[in-house]
Design an enzyme around this catalytic site. Sequence first.
Site, PDB file in Angstrom:
ATOM      1  N   TYR A 246      24.702 -40.456  26.004  1.00 52.53           N
ATOM      2  CA  TYR A 246      25.311 -39.996  24.746  1.00 52.53           C
ATOM      3  C   TYR A 246      25.848 -41.128  23.874  1.00 52.53           C
ATOM      4  CZ  TYR A 246      24.627 -35.200  26.251  1.00 52.53           C
ATOM      5  OH  TYR A 246      24.048 -34.016  26.633  1.00 52.53           O
TER       6      TYR A 246
ATOM      7  N   HIS B  17      30.182 -36.457  23.800  1.00 54.03           N
ATOM      8  CA  HIS B  17      29.770 -37.237  24.974  1.00 54.03           C
ATOM      9  C   HIS B  17      30.452 -36.647  26.208  1.00 54.03           C
ATOM     10  CE1 HIS B  17      28.880 -40.275  27.747  1.00 54.03           C
ATOM     11  NE2 HIS B  17      29.739 -41.201  27.400  1.00 54.03           N
TER      12      HIS B  17
ATOM     13  N   ASN C 129      26.253 -25.676  27.213  1.00 53.80           N
ATOM     14  CA  ASN C 129      25.156 -24.851  26.683  1.00 53.80           C
ATOM     15  C   ASN C 129      25.504 -23.381  26.859  1.00 53.80           C
ATOM     16  OD1 ASN C 129      23.420 -26.887  25.850  1.00 53.80           O
ATOM     17  ND2 ASN C 129      22.191 -26.872  27.715  1.00 53.80           N
TER      18      ASN C 129
ATOM     19  N   HIS D 213      19.079 -31.171  19.907  1.00 52.62           N
ATOM     20  CA  HIS D 213      20.216 -30.468  19.285  1.00 52.62           C
ATOM     21  C   HIS D 213      20.405 -30.891  17.824  1.00 52.62           C
ATOM     22  CE1 HIS D 213      21.876 -28.760  23.103  1.00 52.62           C
ATOM     23  NE2 HIS D 213      21.306 -29.823  23.631  1.00 52.62           N
TER      24      HIS D 213
HETATM   25 FE1  HDD Z   1      22.447 -33.254  26.124  1.00 54.57          FE
HETATM   26  C1  HDD Z   1      23.027 -33.641  22.820  1.00 54.57           C
HETATM   27  C2  HDD Z   1      24.215 -30.314  26.103  1.00 54.57           C
HETATM   28  C3  HDD Z   1      21.448 -32.630  29.362  1.00 54.57           C
HETATM   29  C4  HDD Z   1      21.094 -36.297  26.270  1.00 54.57           C
HETATM   30  N1  HDD Z   1      23.415 -32.182  24.741  1.00 54.57           N
HETATM   31  C5  HDD Z   1      23.543 -32.499  23.417  1.00 54.57           C
HETATM   32  C6  HDD Z   1      24.298 -31.489  22.738  1.00 54.57           C
HETATM   33  C7  HDD Z   1      24.630 -30.546  23.666  1.00 54.57           C
HETATM   34  C8  HDD Z   1      24.074 -30.990  24.923  1.00 54.57           C
HETATM   35  C9  HDD Z   1      25.426 -29.291  23.435  1.00 54.57           C
HETATM   36  C10 HDD Z   1      24.611 -31.474  21.256  1.00 54.57           C
HETATM   37  C11 HDD Z   1      25.973 -32.030  20.970  1.00 54.57           C
HETATM   38  C12 HDD Z   1      26.260 -31.918  19.497  1.00 54.57           C
HETATM   39  O1  HDD Z   1      26.459 -30.796  19.033  1.00 54.57           O
HETATM   40  O2  HDD Z   1      26.250 -32.957  18.845  1.00 54.57           O
HETATM   41  N2  HDD Z   1      22.705 -31.745  27.436  1.00 54.57           N
HETATM   42  C13 HDD Z   1      23.555 -30.677  27.271  1.00 54.57           C
HETATM   43  C14 HDD Z   1      23.670 -29.967  28.531  1.00 54.57           C
HETATM   44  C15 HDD Z   1      22.873 -30.606  29.429  1.00 54.57           C
HETATM   45  C16 HDD Z   1      22.289 -31.728  28.749  1.00 54.57           C
HETATM   46  C17 HDD Z   1      24.552 -28.751  28.751  1.00 54.57           C
HETATM   47  C18 HDD Z   1      22.618 -30.300  30.868  1.00 54.57           C
HETATM   48  C19 HDD Z   1      23.453 -29.732  31.623  1.00 54.57           C
HETATM   49  N3  HDD Z   1      21.421 -34.263  27.538  1.00 54.57           N
HETATM   50  C20 HDD Z   1      21.151 -33.860  28.822  1.00 54.57           C
HETATM   51  C21 HDD Z   1      20.525 -34.945  29.555  1.00 54.57           C
HETATM   52  C22 HDD Z   1      20.439 -36.008  28.687  1.00 54.57           C
HETATM   53  C23 HDD Z   1      21.003 -35.554  27.434  1.00 54.57           C
HETATM   54  C24 HDD Z   1      20.082 -34.888  31.006  1.00 54.57           C
HETATM   55  C25 HDD Z   1      19.884 -37.386  28.884  1.00 54.57           C
HETATM   56  C26 HDD Z   1      19.748 -37.994  30.003  1.00 54.57           C
HETATM   57  N4  HDD Z   1      22.048 -34.679  24.762  1.00 54.57           N
HETATM   58  C27 HDD Z   1      21.539 -35.890  25.060  1.00 54.57           C
HETATM   59  C28 HDD Z   1      21.504 -36.831  23.885  1.00 54.57           C
HETATM   60  C29 HDD Z   1      22.154 -35.960  22.759  1.00 54.57           C
HETATM   61  C30 HDD Z   1      22.421 -34.650  23.466  1.00 54.57           C
HETATM   62  C31 HDD Z   1      20.184 -37.432  23.602  1.00 54.57           C
HETATM   63  C32 HDD Z   1      21.402 -35.831  21.456  1.00 54.57           C
HETATM   64  C33 HDD Z   1      22.416 -35.988  20.360  1.00 54.57           C
HETATM   65  C34 HDD Z   1      23.611 -36.422  21.030  1.00 54.57           C
HETATM   66  O3  HDD Z   1      23.397 -36.504  22.380  1.00 54.57           O
HETATM   67  O4  HDD Z   1      24.655 -36.709  20.507  1.00 54.57           O
HETATM   68  O5  HDD Z   1      22.244 -37.963  24.159  1.00 54.57           O
END
Ligand code: HDD
Length: 713
Positions: free
Chosen positions: A359, A336, A145, A72
Site C-alpha cells: 500500500y 494502508h 471488503n 479499487h
Molecule cells: Fe488491497 C487497495 C482491500 C488484498 C494491494 N485494497 C485496496 C482498497 C481496499 C482493499 C478496500 C481500496 C482502498 C481505498 O479506498 O483507497 N485488498 C483489500 C482486501 C484484501 C486486499 C480486503 C484482502 C483481504 N490488496 C490486497 C493484496 C494486495 C493489495 C493481497 C497486494 C499484495 N490494494 C492493494 C493496492 C491498493 C489496494 C495495490 C490499490 C490502491 C491502494 O492500494 O491504495 O496497494
Amino acid sequence: MENLQDGKQRDLSLNRSDGTNKYLTTDQGVKINDDNNSLKAGERGPSLLEDFILREKITHFDHERIPERIVHARGSGAHGFFEVTNPIPELTKAGFLKEAGLKTPVFARFSTVAGSRGSTDLARDVRGFAVKFYTQEGIYDLVANNIPVFFIQDASKFPDLVHAVKPEPHNEIPQAASAHDTFWDFISLMPESMHMIMWIMSDRAIPRSYRMMEGFGVHTFRLINEAGESTFVKFHWKPKLGTHAVAWDEAQKISGKNPDFHRQDLWEAIEMGNFPEWELGVQIIPEEDENKYEFDLLDPTKIVPEELVPVTIVGRMVLNKNPDNFFAETEQIAFHPGHIVPGIDFTNDPLLQGRLFSYTDTQLSRLGSPNFHEIPINRSIAPVHNNQRDGHMRQEINIGRVSYHPNSLGGGCPYQAKIAEGGFASFNERIDAHKIRERSESFNDHFGQARLFFNSQTPTEKSHIVKALRFELGKVETTAIRVRMLGLLSQVDMKLAEQVAAGLGATVPPVLETPINHGVSPENEMGKHEPQTVESSVESSDALSMLKNPTNSPTIASRKVAIICSDGVSEACVMNMKEALLKQDAKGFIVAPTLGNILTDQDGAIAANFSFLTASSVLFDAVYVPDGIGLNALIENDDVNEYLHDAYKHCKVIGADGRATAVIGAASFAAKISADDQGLILTNEAATKAFTDEFIAAMGQHRFWEREPNLYN
Ligand code: HDD
C-alpha cells in the site's frame, strides 16, 4: 472543524478555499484581468509565448490527472465518526476502543475492484470498505471488503489475480467485469479461490447500496492489551439498514441508466440527513484457541463461523458529511492496512504480510511522493514529529539544524516514547523456523467452506448463484476453461455444477483434474498440496445468507418509490402515498410522460420529478400507479409497460389503487400474477391508509424473489 465529544477535533478547514467574493488570480497570486483571451500578436495573430497566464493555466490542466488506483479505482467516500458503545479495554489498549461514548473522526471509502475510475458502480465485483480512523494515537486504517474472504492465500498471487480480472491486455475488453476468459482461466487453475467464488457469484457482489453492505477485515488481526497480551480478532461492520442486493439483470440496466448509482445514493442519503450507519463488531478468539478449528486462522480464504465465535459489537460508525472536493479527499485518501495504532497488531497471514508492503508502495506511484501523509485528508490529528525530511511537495517547514536521532544539538528531540507513554511495540511473538517458500498444509482445504457458504443460502440465493455462474462462464469462449470450472464446482456441490452445466449446454467432468500449477511449486504439485475438502463443523450459518441474515431490519428508510402519473391523476392518492413514505424516511418521486406540471383530478398541478425518458424503474425500489381519470394514457404507453415489466421482473413491490389496477391488468406479466404474490398490492379503493400500510410493509421485505423461476431444484 468537526465537533467531537472528546475534545480532539479534526480541522476540516485545513487548506480550504471556496473562491467566493475573491479576485481571480494566477497560482502566484497575481490578479487576472482577462481570463477569456490569450495574449496575441494582433487581433488575428499568433499567441505569444510570453503569456504566463495562459501557460500556467494550461500546464496545470495538463497535469490534473494522477494515476488511478491499480485496483479499487472506482469509489466514493464520506466523513463521519466512530463512537465506542461497548469498550473492550481488557482486550486492547487502543484508545479509540477503550472508553464508552468516545468519538473518533473517520473517512470511509467504498469501491469496486476491477473497473477503472469512470466505470459503473454496479459491476459484479467485491466492494472495498476502507475506513480511516483519525485517532488521538495516530491513524488507524481498517482496509476491508464487503466479502469476508479473499481469492488467494498468498500475496505473491495478487498481481496475477488482478491481471486476470482486469480487461484483457490485447484489446482492453471487458471493462469492470470478471465475465471473460483470462479471469476464469486463472480461477479454474486456483482451487483456493472457490470459497471467494461462491461469494462473488452471490448477490453480495451487486449491492443495492454502499449503505446496505456488511464489511469484513478479512484477515485475523491481533488486539493487544496494556499487559502486552494478544487476542485474535476478526472485524465486522454490520449495516443498520440491513444487507440488500439488486437483481443481476437490474444491475446491468442500472449500469446504463445511471452508472453513478451507488455514488449518488451515498451522496443523496447524506445530503438528506439519512446518515448511513454501521455497527463495528469483533469476533474474539483467545490466543490458546489458535489451533482449535478445522481451518487455519491465518488463511484468508476462511471465515470463523459466527456459530463458533459470535460477533461482539463494540461501536458504531455514522457517515454524516459529504466531501467538499472529490479529488482532494476521496481520490487522494491513502489507505494502508499497515497504518495501525498501539493496541492492534498483525498476524502472519501471508496475504496480509504482502499487503503491508504494497500500500505505501502504490501511494508513491499514485500520489507521487513520500509526503502523501501531508495531504490534508491523510493527516494525523496526533502530532507528527520525526526526522523524515524533504521529498517532492514537502509542506512542513522543519525548523532547526537537527534531522537525526540520537542528537544532542536538539536536546535529544524528538525523543522515543516508552510503551507506557504510548510508544508502539510489536507483539512479542516467538518465531523459530526454517526459511522456506511454501504454503502451510493447514491451508489445503479449498472446498469445505465454499460448501458451507452454499449450504447456508436460501433456494433463491442458490438460484442466483447458478444464474451468475451461467452468465459468467457463458461469456467464456474457451471450452476447456468452462469444463475445468464445472469440475471445481462439482467439488462444492454436484447439483450446483449440474445446473450450471445445463445452462452452458455442457456436462460436468467425471473426475476432477488437479489443475497444473494450482498455486504451488512444481515439487509440491501432486504431493502434499492436493486441494482438499474438510467438512465444516458448522453445517449452515444464517449470517452467511443475505436473506436469512439476522441483522436485516424491515426498514424502508431512504428507499425510493416511482409514482407513475399522467394528467388526471388522483391528487389524494399521490399525497397519501408521499406523506406515508415521508413518515418512514422514504421518498416518492413523480414520474410522468414529460417534465413540468401534471394536472390532477382536482384541477391542481403536481410537478414531475422525472420524465419516463430521464428515469427508469431500475432506479427505484418500488413502483406505484395511483388512481385517476384518463388512465388509458398510461395503459397505452410503452414506457409505463417497461417500468412495470422491469419492476415485476426484478421482484419489486408494485402497487395500484382504484382505477389504476387496470394498468396492472394490462401489463405484460398480468397473466403470470399469482394470488400469493405479496409484493403486488392492488386494491379497488383509492387513497386508503390500509393500502399505504400494506405497500410500505411489503417494501420492508425488499424483494419478492419467489416470482422468479428457481434454477436450483
Ligand atoms: Fe488491497 C487497495 C482491500 C488484498 C494491494 N485494497 C485496496 C482498497 C481496499 C482493499 C478496500 C481500496 C482502498 C481505498 O479506498 O483507497 N485488498 C483489500 C482486501 C484484501 C486486499 C480486503 C484482502 C483481504 N490488496 C490486497 C493484496 C494486495 C493489495 C493481497 C497486494 C499484495 N490494494 C492493494 C493496492 C491498493 C489496494 C495495490 C490499490 C490502491 C491502494 O492500494 O491504495 O496497494
